[in-house]
Structures are given as structure tokens and as C-alpha cells.
Design an enzyme around this catalytic site. Structure first.
Site, PDB file in Angstrom:
ATOM      1  N   ILE A  68      10.533  -4.140  -4.870  1.00 55.33           N
ATOM      2  CA  ILE A  68       9.514  -3.092  -4.720  1.00 55.33           C
ATOM      3  C   ILE A  68       8.748  -3.213  -3.409  1.00 55.33           C
ATOM      4  CG2 ILE A  68       9.163  -2.730  -7.200  1.00 55.33           C
ATOM      5  CD1 ILE A  68       6.673  -4.485  -7.013  1.00 55.33           C
ATOM      6  N   HIS A  69       8.915  -4.315  -2.705  1.00 53.72           N
ATOM      7  CA  HIS A  69       8.076  -4.546  -1.525  1.00 53.72           C
ATOM      8  C   HIS A  69       8.903  -5.081  -0.357  1.00 53.72           C
ATOM      9  CE1 HIS A  69       4.344  -5.435   0.646  1.00 53.72           C
ATOM     10  NE2 HIS A  69       4.874  -6.605   0.951  1.00 53.72           N
ATOM     11  N   CYS A  90       4.632  -0.222   2.936  1.00 50.88           N
ATOM     12  CA  CYS A  90       5.033  -1.541   3.445  1.00 50.88           C
ATOM     13  C   CYS A  90       6.302  -1.459   4.290  1.00 50.88           C
ATOM     14  CB  CYS A  90       5.199  -2.528   2.301  1.00 50.88           C
ATOM     15  SG  CYS A  90       6.420  -2.026   1.054  1.00 50.88           S
ATOM     16  N   ASP A 102       0.820  -1.219   0.000  1.00 51.16           N
ATOM     17  CA  ASP A 102       0.000   0.000   0.000  1.00 51.16           C
ATOM     18  C   ASP A 102       0.853   1.268   0.000  1.00 51.16           C
ATOM     19  OD1 ASP A 102       1.084  -0.181   2.488  1.00 51.16           O
ATOM     20  OD2 ASP A 102      -0.809  -0.097   3.587  1.00 51.16           O
ATOM     21  N   HIS A 158       5.801  14.735 -11.864  1.00 51.41           N
ATOM     22  CA  HIS A 158       4.826  13.690 -12.198  1.00 51.41           C
ATOM     23  C   HIS A 158       5.139  12.419 -11.407  1.00 51.41           C
ATOM     24  CE1 HIS A 158       4.403  15.691 -16.442  1.00 51.41           C
ATOM     25  NE2 HIS A 158       3.933  16.444 -15.470  1.00 51.41           N
TER      26      HIS A 158
END
Length: 305
Positions: free
Chosen positions: A223-224, A117, A114, A299
Site C-alpha cells: 500500500i505504500h 507517496c 498521504d 464510493h
């Protein structure tokens, strides 16, 4: 024909044969076929940063924000009840005697993907196994306060942006934590935080030379982040998340866990995955280009392609 690329925990990367008219259950069945994760405990995410799809209402895939070529991230939702089939087998099985405890093992405790983490995982391990997804805003604020109070140590050269911009950035709930935040939390909690990388099978030890007596462990797939804990199967005793810095056996076990994940290709190569800016449609490759683009343009709405 809608081609969905599935980046799942077991390394499966492609799903074919689904159309926009396909129903949600067909998608879930295909995910179960490829990953082995039962339909009722699947958590399917899309986008960058990944956001969870609410598939509870059913319908067809055209009703959901899934486009041709999207990558789906699939995880097992461990907080959900186990499947009815498994439950039925358990009920039908007659007791065979007193329950025997197995030897303690080091295991991953999955937390939600989310954008927070890292903060959820660090809080979980330093608090001895307390899961509180609401802790993230407080931890983000804590980091911002520490950075703002020491602009000399946390300069633009260190942070990649001005001290003031960083403090505003880290408080946002759509930003990801990394090495800088782990280092700050290691100092704050006065403990060594070991991050085990499943792609390189190495351990990065934050606070290694600070003389701390406590050690906690996280596992990282590109990524986690998830916390690691020592648990005893068949036991009602709580898991152990805090270890002695003299316990090198736990580091060896963590590396074994990471190596198993690597062999199953349970990682994301953040230097090579393809992204597209959803604001200006610029194509990007890897985390470094994504960060530079975000820094130059502001961005942050990026999607994996």
C-alpha cells in the site's frame, strides 16, 4: 473494551487491553512496547486511505476517530528529533577519536503515507534526493496531461475508466498511484524505475527495454511506496538515488532489503485485507474488489476492518 489491531512495520497485528477511557499516552506506550518505535517519533494512521492522527493534544481515545476493530498503521516519523534519552546518551559519551565512515549501504527513505507517496518517492529519486511533498499536485497534473494527449494509447481498456474520467481521477489528492503512473513517469523522466516488492521479493522494472542509462529504485509494501537511496553512515555526503542501468549490484542489494522486510512481515496483502465502504457499508475483500466497487458506485471512502 476497545481492541485495536496494530499493523506496524515489524508485523505486529494486535493490541489489546485499551478502553475508550484510556489516555493517548497509554496508546503510545503500547505501540512502543509492540513496535519498538519511541513515543515521540510515532506516526499513527487510521482509515483507508490512511490518514494521520494528531495526538499532540493528548486526552482520551474517545476524543479520536478510532473504533473497535480498527487497524492502526504505525510508522517512525524520521523528520522529528530523536528521543531525549538517546540524545542524553550521545552527549554523555566522550569522543573516542576521528569519526570513521562506514561502507555505503542501500536504505529506505520514509515518506509520508498521504495518498501521494508514489509521486513524492519518484520525485525524490529522479531529482537526486530532493524531498518536496508539495510536488504531488504538479506530478498528478503532468500525468493527466500526458494521458489526455494520447487517448489511443491510454484507452479505457488500459486505464480501467475513460480517458477523461481517469484524468479527473488522478488529479485528486485522495487517489493512489500504481503501475500505470510509474510507467508514465519512467517515460517522462527517461529512466528505468525499479519497484521492489516486499511481499513477493521481486523487482518490477519499468522502462527496462527502452535503452535508458539511468535507474532509480522504490520499495513497495502493498500500500505504500518509499524511495531507496545509497548512503554512507558517518558521512556528510548526500545520498545517491540515481544509478546506472548496468549496475546490477544495486538490484541485488534492493532484493536483500525487500527480503529482510518480508521476513519481518513488513507488507500488506492487498488481495486479502478486509475493507468496508463507509458510504453504503458494503463489505469488501482486497484491492480488486475495492476498485470495482468504487468504479460501480463512485464510493471512495473505504475503511479497513
Amino acid at each position: 473494551m476497545l481492541r485495536l489491531r496494530c499493523k506496524a512495520r515489524n508485523g505486529t497485528h494486535l493490541m489489546q487491553g485499551l478502553t475508550h477511557q484510556s489516555c493517548v499516552q497509554e496508546l503510545k506506550n503500547k505501540v512502543e512496547e509492540l513496535t519498538g518505535i519511541p513515543c515521540d517519533v510515532q506516526k499513527i494512521m487510521v482509515g483507508y486511505p490512511p490518514s494521520s492522527l494528531d495526538l499532540s493534544s493528548g486526552g482520551s481515545l474517545k476524543d479520536y476517530p478510532i473504533k473497535s476493530g480498527d487497524t492502526l498503521i504505525v510508522e517512525e516519523e524520521r523528520s522529528k528529533p530523536e528521543s531525549h534519552a538517546k540524545e542524553a546518551v550521545t552527549k554523555d559519551r566522550a569522543p573516542t577519536g576521528p569519526r570513521l565512515e562506514s561502507a555505503p549501504v542501500l536504505a529506505r527513505r520514509v515518506v509520508p503515507a498521504d495518498n501521494s507517496c508514489l509521486f513524492t518517492s519518484v520525485f525524490y529519486v529522479v531529482e537526486g534526493g530532493v524531498y518536496d511533498p508539495a510536488c504531488a499536485p504538479e506530478m498528478r497534473g503532468l500525468i493527466a496531461q500526458i494521458v489526455a494527449s494520447d487517448p489511443a494509447s491510454y484507452s479505457e481498456a488500459v486505464l480501467g475508466k475513460s480517458n477523461e474520467d481517469y484524468c479527473a481521477w488522478i488529479r485528486r489528492d485522495d487517489t493512489w498511484g500504481g503501475a500505470i503512473e510509474v510507467s508514465i513517469l519512467s517515460k517522462f523522466y527517461q529512466c528505468e524505475i525499479c519497484v521492489v516488492d516486499t511481499q513477493t521479493v521481486r523487482v518490477d522494472r519499468f522502462g527496462e527495454d527502452a535503452g535508458y542509462h539511468k535507474r532509480v529504485l522504490l520499495i513497495y509494501d502493498g500500500i505504500h511506496y518509499d524511495p531507496l537511496q545509497r548512503e554512507t553512515p558517518g558521512s556528510d555526503s548526500p545520498p545517491q538515488t540515481i544509478f546506472s542501468t548496468a549496475d546490477d549490484i544495486i538490484l541485488s542489494q534492493a532484493l536483500e532489503l525487500a527480503d529482510e522486510a518480508r521476513r519481518k512481515r513488513q507488507f500488506t496483502d492487498v488481495n486479502r485485507f478486509a475493507l468496508r465502504c463507509m458510504v453504503c457499508q458494503t463489505g469488501l475483500v482486497g484491492q480488486a474488489e475495492a476498485r470495482e466497487h468504487a468504479k460501480e458506485t463512485g464510493h471512495t471512502n473505504l475503511g479497513e476492518v
